[in-house]
Write an enzyme that holds these catalytic residues in place. Sequence first.
Site, PDB file in Angstrom:
ATOM      1  N   ASP A   1       1.055 -56.537  82.996  1.00 29.48           N
ATOM      2  CA  ASP A   1       2.140 -56.206  83.592  1.00 29.48           C
ATOM      3  C   ASP A   1       3.496 -56.886  82.856  1.00 29.48           C
ATOM      4  OD1 ASP A   1       0.498 -56.222  85.981  1.00 29.48           O
ATOM      5  OD2 ASP A   1       0.373 -58.324  86.127  1.00 29.48           O
TER       6      ASP A   1
ATOM      7  N   GLU B   1       3.483 -50.852  94.193  1.00 35.51           N
ATOM      8  CA  GLU B   1       3.760 -52.279  93.586  1.00 35.51           C
ATOM      9  C   GLU B   1       4.461 -51.985  92.316  1.00 35.51           C
ATOM     10  OE1 GLU B   1      -0.083 -53.855  93.063  1.00 35.51           O
ATOM     11  OE2 GLU B   1      -0.637 -52.539  91.581  1.00 35.51           O
TER      12      GLU B   1
HETATM   13  O1  FUB Z   1      -1.852 -58.525  87.468  1.00 33.54           O
HETATM   14  C1  FUB Z   1      -1.980 -58.386  89.205  1.00 33.54           C
HETATM   15  C2  FUB Z   1      -1.369 -57.388  89.875  1.00 33.54           C
HETATM   16  O2  FUB Z   1      -2.081 -56.162  89.212  1.00 33.54           O
HETATM   17  C3  FUB Z   1       0.013 -57.235  89.535  1.00 33.54           C
HETATM   18  O3  FUB Z   1       0.855 -58.030  90.359  1.00 33.54           O
HETATM   19  C4  FUB Z   1       0.332 -55.819  90.067  1.00 33.54           C
HETATM   20  O4  FUB Z   1       1.428 -54.853  89.786  1.00 33.54           O
HETATM   21  C5  FUB Z   1      -0.826 -55.143  89.321  1.00 33.54           C
HETATM   22  O5  FUB Z   1      -0.589 -54.908  88.010  1.00 33.54           O
END
Ligand code: FUB
Length: 328
Positions: free
Chosen positions: A15, A227
């Site tokens: 991320d 997301e």
């Molecule tokens: O790293 C945890 C979660 O996985 C992140 O918040 C999301 O965007 C995905 O990458």
Amino acid sequence: MTKTRHLVKHIYTADPSAHVFEGKIYIYPSHDIDAGVPEDDLGSHFDMRDYHVFSMDSIDGEVTDHGVVLDKKDVPWVGRQMWAPDAAYKNGTYYFYFPAKDKNDIFRIGVATSSSPKGPFKPQPEAIKKSFSIDPAVFGDDDGEFYMYFGGIWGGQLQRWRTGKFNPNGPKPDDNEPADNEPAMCAKVARMTADMLEFAEDPRDLVILDENGKPLLAGDHDRRFFEAAWMHKYKGKYYFSYSTGNTHFICYAIADNPYGPFTYKGKVLTPVVGWTSHHSIVEFKGKWYLFHHDSKLSGGQTHLRSIKVAEITYRPDGTIETLDGLME
Ligand code: FUB
């Protein structure tokens, strides 16, 4: 530079939110660990506990690990799962934004401050009021206003907030999602207060329209927001980019203002090795780069990812050439 390269090999990272601060690239990623928690659709296996900051002087250069800059044990409101962070700079202070589950297992977004982009960061004692869900991306506009873009469905709990109140019930993580023929759930956007510590307004829906001016539908899994929100500006236009989650694309949509509505334009990145895809887009020395991650170095383990960088290319009409997630 080869087409892409892994940036960090001594720990697992994911991320990556990249920014140019003090003439260098600073990267604010998640710090993946093997916490031994079994994998499920709520992302319980992503049980991260702290954050490191990395920097590099050039895109091909050595990457410096500045060590732990924020630890779960130092944030009174956090219960577990420190997920994808971001950072911003204003008036001599660096702000580090991070999502984590509170003691009631509800994702909130916190903020911590430092006088240096390297941290360490001192957290506020409480999460940002009216914050929920995950994946904050804080964008500073040319007029001095800052906006937080955030949200994530399933494990990120966005579907549990559809009524405006948290709904903890339901046997499946996705059981509060709209029907396939209803408008998709939206990422959220809120302007920040002048001190960068709170929302200046109630979070609004960030609507993404299709080529006919209609909101993307919940069943449009190849294009709807899931997301990993990011915002950047290119030639006066606002580019909102995000992950489609279960179809594993990084897509983007363009608007004339920071709130939208945005119009879907295409894919930035096809699926990588691993379930999640998450990114940031930043300009450095006249070129544009996609920071992202994959699970190649861990042999494909979902929760053990490694951050990467690749150059991106804009066409003359402002659209972005799609990168292959499996490129070497
Ligand atoms: O790293 C945890 C979660 O996985 C992140 O918040 C999301 O965007 C995905 O990458």
